[in-house]
Each structure stands twice: as structure tokens, then as C-alpha cells.
Scaffold this motif. Structure first.
Motif, PDB file in Angstrom:
ATOM      1  N   ALA A 188      -0.350  56.743   4.900  1.00 44.16           N
ATOM      2  CA  ALA A 188      -0.961  56.812   6.222  1.00 44.16           C
ATOM      3  C   ALA A 188      -1.206  55.395   6.738  1.00 44.16           C
ATOM      4  O   ALA A 188      -1.720  54.543   6.028  1.00 44.16           O
ATOM      5  N   VAL A 189      -0.824  55.143   7.962  1.00 46.10           N
ATOM      6  CA  VAL A 189      -0.959  53.814   8.551  1.00 46.10           C
ATOM      7  C   VAL A 189      -2.187  53.807   9.447  1.00 46.10           C
ATOM      8  O   VAL A 189      -2.372  54.679  10.291  1.00 46.10           O
ATOM      9  N   MET A 190      -3.042  52.816   9.259  1.00 40.21           N
ATOM     10  CA  MET A 190      -4.240  52.687  10.078  1.00 40.21           C
ATOM     11  C   MET A 190      -3.841  52.074  11.426  1.00 40.21           C
ATOM     12  O   MET A 190      -3.199  51.025  11.466  1.00 40.21           O
ATOM     13  N   GLN A 191      -4.192  52.741  12.506  1.00 42.38           N
ATOM     14  CA  GLN A 191      -3.897  52.221  13.836  1.00 42.38           C
ATOM     15  C   GLN A 191      -5.192  51.772  14.480  1.00 42.38           C
ATOM     16  O   GLN A 191      -6.238  52.393  14.310  1.00 42.38           O
ATOM     17  N   LYS A 192      -5.130  50.691  15.223  1.00 45.23           N
ATOM     18  CA  LYS A 192      -6.305  50.183  15.910  1.00 45.23           C
ATOM     19  C   LYS A 192      -6.641  51.096  17.085  1.00 45.23           C
ATOM     20  O   LYS A 192      -5.757  51.623  17.748  1.00 45.23           O
TER      21      LYS A 192
END
Length: 96
Positions: A32-36
Motif C-alpha cells: 500500500a502506498v501512502m498518498q499525501k
């Protein structure tokens, strides 16, 4: 020996799907990629850059401070012996 081999093969076969499932679940969870949060970043930027405008002081609404007058010292009767004599002369009240 064939029964021992069969048990060993059965234990390996039963563990294989479990490890594959665990690895697949682990691979999904870590990828899972953390998005701002763009809105939050913009809000914080504006908050940090905000400078409130100085307010003007209206002198007509300011009143001069007036302290209340100091209380007077209570007057003590100079002749307390006369009052004590009157108290001693009063008859005693009987209490039950």
C-alpha cells in the motif's frame, strides 16, 4: 516406511497453502502506498502563512481607572470599663 512417507508428504501439503496465503496477504498489505492529503497540505500552508491585520485602539471607549475610597477605621469606644460594668450588672439568665 510408506506410511511415514505418506504422513510427511501430507504435513508438507497441508502447510503449503497456508504459507502461500500468508505470503500473498503480506504482499498486499505492505504494497500500500501512502498518498499525501492535498487538502490538508494546502490548509496547513495557508494557516502558517496567515498574518492577522493589526487592530486600531479606540481611545473613546477607554475609561480612567478610579479606585474605591479606603474604608474608615471602626471607632472603638475609649471607655470599655463602663460597658463591662453594665454587662456585669445584668442579671444572669437561667439555662436548662
Amino acid at each position: 516406511m510408506s506410511s511415514v512417507a505418506r504422513i510427511a508428504l501430507g504435513s508438507i501439503a497441508s502447510k503449503a497453502p497456508f504459507t502461500v496465503r500468508a505470503m500473498a496477504a503480506r504482499g498486499i498489505a505492505t504494497s500500500a502506498v501512502m498518498q499525501k492529503d492535498v487538502v490538508q497540505e494546502l490548509y496547513l500552508k495557508e494557516l502558517k502563512g496567515y498574518k492577522p491585520a493589526p487592530t486600531k485602539v479606540d481611545e473613546s471607549q477607554v475609561k480612567e481607572l478610579k479606585l474605591p475610597a479606603a474604608p474608615e477605621v471602626p471607632a472603638v469606644d475609649a471607655d470599655l470599663s463602663e460597658q463591662l460594668a453594665k454587662y456585669d450588672a445584668e442579671p444572669e439568665e437561667a439555662t436548662q
